[in-house]
Write an enzyme that holds these catalytic residues in place. Structure first.
Site, PDB file in Angstrom:
ATOM      1  N   ALA A 216       0.903   5.513   0.721  1.00 48.54           N
ATOM      2  CA  ALA A 216      -0.159   6.839   1.232  1.00 48.54           C
ATOM      3  C   ALA A 216       0.771   7.804   1.066  1.00 48.54           C
ATOM      4  O   ALA A 216       1.569   7.899   0.233  1.00 48.54           O
ATOM      5  CB  ALA A 216      -0.062   6.335   2.890  1.00 48.54           C
TER       6      ALA A 216
ATOM      7  N   ASP B 278      -7.178   7.737  12.674  1.00 53.93           N
ATOM      8  CA  ASP B 278      -7.141   7.502  11.149  1.00 53.93           C
ATOM      9  C   ASP B 278      -7.345   6.184  10.917  1.00 53.93           C
ATOM     10  O   ASP B 278      -6.910   5.449  10.034  1.00 53.93           O
ATOM     11  CB  ASP B 278      -5.587   7.697  10.484  1.00 53.93           C
ATOM     12  CG  ASP B 278      -5.751   7.999   8.867  1.00 53.93           C
ATOM     13  OD1 ASP B 278      -6.792   8.186   8.647  1.00 53.93           O
ATOM     14  OD2 ASP B 278      -4.492   7.943   8.328  1.00 53.93           O
TER      15      ASP B 278
ATOM     16  N   GLY C 264       0.742  -1.157   0.072  1.00 55.04           N
ATOM     17  CA  GLY C 264       0.010  -0.013  -0.148  1.00 55.04           C
ATOM     18  C   GLY C 264       0.831   1.120  -0.051  1.00 55.04           C
ATOM     19  O   GLY C 264       2.127   1.306   0.777  1.00 55.04           O
TER      20      GLY C 264
ATOM     21  N   LEU D  24       2.556   9.694   2.848  1.00 59.39           N
ATOM     22  CA  LEU D  24       3.880  10.053   3.309  1.00 59.39           C
ATOM     23  C   LEU D  24       4.735   8.855   3.438  1.00 59.39           C
ATOM     24  O   LEU D  24       6.060   9.021   3.512  1.00 59.39           O
ATOM     25  CB  LEU D  24       3.646  10.600   4.957  1.00 59.39           C
ATOM     26  CG  LEU D  24       2.753  11.420   5.377  1.00 59.39           C
ATOM     27  CD1 LEU D  24       2.717  11.808   6.971  1.00 59.39           C
ATOM     28  CD2 LEU D  24       3.025  12.795   4.658  1.00 59.39           C
TER      29      LEU D  24
END
Length: 564
Positions: free
Chosen positions: A198, A349, A196, A200
């Site tokens: 993201a 989150d 995955g 950052l």
């Protein structure tokens, strides 16, 4: 006003989305973009927007080149220019597109929706192009389902799946700089395609030399250098927009980014958060938090135990694997009620990519896997108690206490709107009791339309409430999104779990402040009785919904029939 829209007592609802400085109208009510009587009025406002953009570009350039702490080569004229141009185009669109259309007409509502959609798409393109911090902020906005117009949240939500990926060379560079070794020296195998990606960082599956399978989280190499400059640029642009639209209150977004981004960029901080929450919630045997391998972790590289499963909003995955959807929803509610009301340490989150589910082959139990521990909110004791009591009042439909604790949390006269924002329910449902009926499709649509209708008041509230509230609102909306996907939203069990945690939290607080043994015993007895009442009510609901309960009810009715 369309019949589906809610009106809130004491909350003025003006005629348009924003008030332009100098156009008159209340600073609290929702006033439209007024057009002066002279023919050149709208052109003047549009020119003013472009003038502000030009001045901002010049001022930003001078500041960045003159400030010894900022390296303008990292920022880039293209990066800054893209942000300024996008802001100017969006501002111009809002200033000119609605100026000649009567407010309240079908044409006005249609055009307003189109402007929202065009602006959201431009913002999404900006985030994708500038990456890093821009995507992070865009994801935050996309999560505010019941606080922003649907055109924005729907458009920006895709940023969760459109995050950038670092190249193999960039990954090798970060690992070499932080761990002092090459990938082949550390791992037997290392998958090039990330599990995955993201805003950052990205995560890769790998196998260590000793055979352990791990997840390797690696920060994008340029994010840390660019983050502070990105935030500065956003701050300048938002200040400029606020000069044109005084009701535009989004500075809280920059303030939150300033506070949270440095913490999210420190992976050692994330590792400590993971260990803390695992210890704090160790009594929940269904919760799994990946173990951290500290010997191979730095501020930009985090090695964790590898865990896999289906995303928590994937109902089809759960049905295929024999996982009880209602049990997952109930357990997720337990986790977050415990974090928010009892511990005051909240994972903020919980989007579906960070919450996985998996059925354990050995025990047959379903586990919830909690990932990405970079963003947590620590709640102060006073805030947590007010928040507990507010939710108790909302569940009991005690409007006097709803008003009291909403005001204590900074809502002021906008407390009806605040209650609707917290619960994502209509004011009518809040008055009736949010546990009395499930959310209907029409009510959900009403709440979403009111997010656009009351946008200035919502942004004013977000600017006034304690900073601790902002991430909780985002977390609430993310959890509601999961419940909606699982079709378990506003279930009675979720409110019962929330009530239990609120009672425990308030009782623990009261005992800590009492010096009398008798008073502490009294508090404990009241707590036990309240929890017993909830357990009894839960048993009643279970019997009511079970086959056994149906047989008992049928038998009682038959006995009643024979009696008469």
């Amino acid at each position: 006003m369309p019949p589906s829209e809610t009106t809130f007592p004491g909350v003025p609802r003006g005629p348009g989305p924003y008030r332009v400085r100098g156009a008159g109208g209340s600073g609290v009510g929702r006033a439209r973009v007024e057009v002066p009587a002279r023919r050149s009025g709208s052109s003047v406002m549009a020119l003013r927007a472009l003038k502000f953009a030009s001045l901002t570009a010049a001022a930003s350039g001078i500041y960045l080149y003159g400030n010894k702490f900022l390296d303008p080569n990292d920022f880039g004229v293209v990066r800054v220019g893209r942000a300024i141009a996008t802001t100017a185009v969006i501002t111009y669109d809002y200033l000119t597109s609605l100026r000649s259309v009567p407010y309240g007409s079908e044409e006005y509502e249609f055009l307003k929706s189109q402007v929202h959609l065009r602006s959201a798409e431009r913002l999404r393109e900006l985030c994708c192009s500038n990456r890093g911090t821009f995507i992070k902020v865009g994801q935050h906005l996309g999560a505010l389902d019941y606080l922003l117009p649907e055109e924005y949240t729907r458009t920006l939500k895709v940023l969760h799946s459109q995050a950038p990926q670092s190249t193999r060379q960039e990954i090798e560079q970060v690992i070499r700089e932080d761990l002092g070794k090459e990938i082949k020296e550390l791992f037997i195998s290392f998958e090039d395609t990330p599990l995955g990606a993201a805003s950052l960082a990205q995560v890769h599956k790998a196998v260590l030399q000793d055979g352990r399978t791990v997840a390797v989280k690696i920060q994008h190499p340029k994010v840390q250098a660019q983050s502070s400059k990105d935030i500065l640029l956003m701050e300048v642009l938002l200040l400029v927009v606020k000069q044109i639209f005084p009701d535009f209150e989004f500075m809280w977004l920059v303030e939150e980014a300033k506070k949270n981004l440095p913490l999210e960029l420190d992976f050692l901080h994330e590792g400590r958060n993971a260990e803390k929450v695992a210890h704090m919630l160790k009594n929940f045997d269904f919760l799994k938090v990946p173990r951290i391998y500290w010997e191979l972790s730095t501020s930009r590289v985090l090695l964790m135990e590898f865990m896999e499963g289906g995303q928590v909003n994937d109902r089809a995955y759960m049905e295929r694997n024999g996982i009880n959807v209602n049990e997952i929803s109930r357990n997720l509610g337990k986790l977050y009620s415990e974090m928010i009301f009892v511990n005051g340490f909240v994972h903020c989150d919980p989007h579906p990519g960070n919450v996985l589910v998996k059925k354990c082959p050995a025990s047959g139990k379903a586990h919830i896997i909690l990932l990405d521990h970079g963003l947590y909110q620590v709640l102060s004791e006073s805030f947590r108690m007010d928040y507990c009591r507010l939710w108790q009042a909302l569940i009991k439909a005690d409007m006097k206490r709803v008003q009291k604790y909403s005001r204590r949390l900074g809502a002021g006269d906008l407390y009806p709107l605040f209650a609707c924002m917290l619960t994502a329910r209509s004011w009518e449902s809040v008055n009736r009791g949010i546990d009395q009926s499930p959310v209907s499709a029409s009510e959900d649509m009403e709440i979403r339309s009111n997010a656009a209708a009351y946008l200035p008041q919502i942004t004013q509230l977000l600017n006034n409430v304690p900073r601790q509230m902002l991430l909780l609102l985002k977390t609430n909306d993310l959890l509601r999104g999961i419940e909606s996907a699982l079709h378990t939203r506003a279930s009675a069990s979720s409110f019962l779990n929330m009530s239990r945690c609120c009672i425990r939290a308030v009782s623990t607080y009261q005992r800590s402040k009492s010096h009398s043994l008798y008073r502490r015993a009294q508090i404990s007895l009241t707590e036990a009785l309240s929890l017993w009442q909830i357990n009894l009510y839960e048993l009643f609901l279970w019997l009511k919904g079970s086959q056994l309960g149906n047989w008992v009810i049928a038998l009682l009715r038959r006995m009643q029939h024979f009696t008469y």
